[in-house]
Scaffold this motif. Structure first.
Motif, PDB file in Angstrom:
ATOM      1  N   GLU A 214       0.632  -1.150   0.006  1.00 44.83           N
ATOM      2  CA  GLU A 214      -0.048   0.064  -0.011  1.00 44.83           C
ATOM      3  C   GLU A 214       0.988   1.217   0.095  1.00 44.83           C
ATOM      4  O   GLU A 214       0.511   2.230  -0.705  1.00 44.83           O
ATOM      5  N   ARG A 215       1.935   1.104   0.875  1.00 42.50           N
ATOM      6  CA  ARG A 215       2.872   2.574   0.914  1.00 42.50           C
ATOM      7  C   ARG A 215       3.430   2.475  -0.498  1.00 42.50           C
ATOM      8  O   ARG A 215       3.879   3.726  -0.893  1.00 42.50           O
ATOM      9  N   PHE A 216       3.987   1.468  -0.973  1.00 40.02           N
ATOM     10  CA  PHE A 216       4.635   1.452  -2.107  1.00 40.02           C
ATOM     11  C   PHE A 216       3.811   2.224  -3.271  1.00 40.02           C
ATOM     12  O   PHE A 216       4.350   2.840  -4.249  1.00 40.02           O
ATOM     13  N   ALA A 217       2.718   1.701  -3.441  1.00 44.02           N
ATOM     14  CA  ALA A 217       1.553   2.274  -4.474  1.00 44.02           C
ATOM     15  C   ALA A 217       1.596   3.897  -4.404  1.00 44.02           C
ATOM     16  O   ALA A 217       1.209   4.630  -5.262  1.00 44.02           O
ATOM     17  N   ARG A 218       1.551   4.378  -2.900  1.00 41.74           N
ATOM     18  CA  ARG A 218       1.434   5.828  -2.986  1.00 41.74           C
ATOM     19  C   ARG A 218       2.999   6.613  -2.934  1.00 41.74           C
ATOM     20  O   ARG A 218       3.091   7.484  -3.201  1.00 41.74           O
ATOM     21  N   LYS A 219       4.034   5.771  -2.298  1.00 41.17           N
ATOM     22  CA  LYS A 219       5.350   6.469  -2.518  1.00 41.17           C
ATOM     23  C   LYS A 219       6.675   5.946  -3.024  1.00 41.17           C
ATOM     24  O   LYS A 219       7.533   6.361  -3.311  1.00 41.17           O
ATOM     25  N   GLY A 220       6.542   4.646  -3.482  1.00 43.26           N
ATOM     26  CA  GLY A 220       7.530   3.820  -3.846  1.00 43.26           C
ATOM     27  C   GLY A 220       8.310   4.568  -5.164  1.00 43.26           C
ATOM     28  O   GLY A 220       9.529   4.551  -5.378  1.00 43.26           O
ATOM     29  N   ALA A 221       7.467   5.422  -6.045  1.00 43.57           N
ATOM     30  CA  ALA A 221       8.247   6.048  -7.048  1.00 43.57           C
ATOM     31  C   ALA A 221       8.661   7.198  -6.891  1.00 43.57           C
ATOM     32  O   ALA A 221       9.381   7.976  -7.583  1.00 43.57           O
ATOM     33  N   ASP A 222       8.273   7.838  -5.599  1.00 43.73           N
ATOM     34  CA  ASP A 222       8.860   9.153  -5.333  1.00 43.73           C
ATOM     35  C   ASP A 222      10.412   9.400  -5.333  1.00 43.73           C
ATOM     36  O   ASP A 222      10.861   8.403  -4.676  1.00 43.73           O
ATOM     37  N   ALA A 223      10.742  10.303  -5.830  1.00 42.28           N
ATOM     38  CA  ALA A 223      12.194  10.682  -5.888  1.00 42.28           C
ATOM     39  C   ALA A 223      12.621  11.103  -4.416  1.00 42.28           C
ATOM     40  O   ALA A 223      11.929  11.755  -3.874  1.00 42.28           O
ATOM     41  N   VAL A 224      13.868  10.578  -4.004  1.00 40.28           N
ATOM     42  CA  VAL A 224      14.240  11.342  -2.822  1.00 40.28           C
ATOM     43  C   VAL A 224      15.909  11.582  -3.130  1.00 40.28           C
ATOM     44  O   VAL A 224      16.535  10.879  -3.902  1.00 40.28           O
ATOM     45  N   MET A 225      16.311  12.686  -2.508  1.00 42.47           N
ATOM     46  CA  MET A 225      17.571  13.167  -2.749  1.00 42.47           C
ATOM     47  C   MET A 225      18.252  12.936  -1.370  1.00 42.47           C
ATOM     48  O   MET A 225      17.933  13.028  -0.251  1.00 42.47           O
ATOM     49  N   VAL A 226      19.802  12.489  -1.816  1.00 41.91           N
ATOM     50  CA  VAL A 226      20.666  12.296  -0.668  1.00 41.91           C
ATOM     51  C   VAL A 226      21.882  13.476  -0.846  1.00 41.91           C
ATOM     52  O   VAL A 226      22.546  13.275  -1.849  1.00 41.91           O
ATOM     53  N   ASN A 227      21.850  14.360  -0.219  1.00 40.44           N
ATOM     54  CA  ASN A 227      22.954  15.268  -0.247  1.00 40.44           C
ATOM     55  C   ASN A 227      22.996  15.909  -1.541  1.00 40.44           C
ATOM     56  O   ASN A 227      24.285  16.037  -2.275  1.00 40.44           O
ATOM     57  N   GLY A 228      22.048  16.140  -2.051  1.00 35.99           N
ATOM     58  CA  GLY A 228      21.914  16.979  -3.417  1.00 35.99           C
ATOM     59  C   GLY A 228      21.794  16.205  -4.628  1.00 35.99           C
ATOM     60  O   GLY A 228      21.771  16.685  -5.744  1.00 35.99           O
ATOM     61  N   SER A 229      22.189  14.677  -4.435  1.00 33.34           N
ATOM     62  CA  SER A 229      22.031  14.014  -5.637  1.00 33.34           C
ATOM     63  C   SER A 229      20.873  12.702  -5.679  1.00 33.34           C
ATOM     64  O   SER A 229      20.352  12.297  -4.304  1.00 33.34           O
TER      65      SER A 229
END
Length: 304
Positions: free
Chosen positions: A38-53
């Motif tokens: 369920e969480r993957f369907a909502r957030k799995g494709a969301d891009a996250v950044m780590v120290n600008g990358s």
């Protein structure tokens, strides 16, 4: 048996930081994030950044997961029950488990479900990771301290130790891990809760002339007394060392509960002052600072 494939359950600050370090040293094929469907369907494709990358590590739903060599739990306390379900397809006969949750109870809950034989007791400390709005920043990756529980099978600690060496994660194996996790709890009881209540940072909570500093030390001293009542010899030197550790962190940074206040997410107050209060009642110990912090945090949460 050498650990080659790792799954991290919990794509927050702690999970992203350690996943990034693993990927840098062993490649992205060595590590993956796993979410409930369920969480993957909502957030799995969301891009996250780590120290600008952009974070290059793949995230998969639990329904697509298969057993791995090591599962690392990095969720917050309120998410542990769900995480224990999410990780079920990841656990095979030889899978090892490391929980990096705050508090002193998460491993017991892991072992109830998956057994002590594969589980180590562990903490992470010294990091200054801040994760807000899908962006993680950190300058100090901190370290992992871990050790065997009474029921941990021979070889499990050694296998995890070897993996962390290859993965470039600073760590140490503790002979007395119970003392270490109580020392970390003492730190969290002070810094996490104080910064949450006051909206503080590592810099403000270490200002010796300020109210936040007095709250920090008072809450930690209460936790130290409770630890000793539980048979764990946490000392004043341990307290001093933890405060000095805070002084090495980015003064503009903040612990996870202060980030929870900004993000309006459920906090780990039950793992911190909630635990101290419950154990203090058992031992007849007075903990007014922790009771005050608990009430303040619950009032802030209720206002959301």
């Amino acid at each position: 048996m050498a650990i080659e494939k790792v799954a991290i359950v919990g794509r927050g600050a702690v999970g992203l930081l350690h996943g990034t370090v693993i990927a840098e040293h062993l490649g992205c094929d060595a590590v993956e994030f796993v979410m409930d469907d369920e969480r993957f369907a909502r957030k799995g494709a969301d891009a996250v950044m780590v120290n600008g990358s952009p974070c290059p590590i793949r995230t998969i739903p639990a329904s697509a997961a298969t057993p791995v060599d090591l599962v690392i739990l990095t969720v917050k306390g309120p998410g542990l029950a769900g995480a224990l379900d999410t990780m079920e397809p990841l656990v095979g006969p030889d899978t090892k488990i490391m929980s990096l949750l705050n508090g002193v109870m998460s491993e017991e809950r892991v072992a109830e479900r998956y057994g002590w034989q594969r589980t180590v007791i562990s903490i992470t400390q010294g990091m200054d990771a801040v994760f807000i709005g899908g962006e993680l920043t950190f300058s100090h990756p901190g370290e992992i301290r871990f050790g065997a529980a009474p029921g941990t099978e021979p070889g499990v600690v050694e296998d995890i130790d070897g993996f962390l060496d290859r993965a470039g994660i600073v760590h140490a194996v503790e002979e007395d891990i119970r003392h270490r996790i109580w020392t970390k709890l003492m730190l969290n009881v002070g810094v996490n809760q104080t910064c949450m209540v006051y909206g503080g940072t590592y810099g403000s909570v270490c200002d010796e002339d300020g109210e936040q500093y007095r709250s920090l030390v008072a809450a930690m001293r209460e936790a130290r007394v409770v630890a000793r009542a539980e048979g764990v010899a946490v000392t004043e030197d341990d307290l001093t060392q933890m405060v000095e550790l805070l002084r090495t962190l980015d003064p503009e940074g903040m612990p996870s509960m202060a980030q929870d206040r900004i993000n309006r997410k459920p906090t780990e107050v039950e793992e911190f002052s909630g635990t101290i209060i419950r154990l203090a009642e058992r031992h007849g110990v007075l903990v007014p600072q922790n009771r005050w912090l608990y009430a303040q945090i619950r009032a802030i949460e209720a206002a959301w």
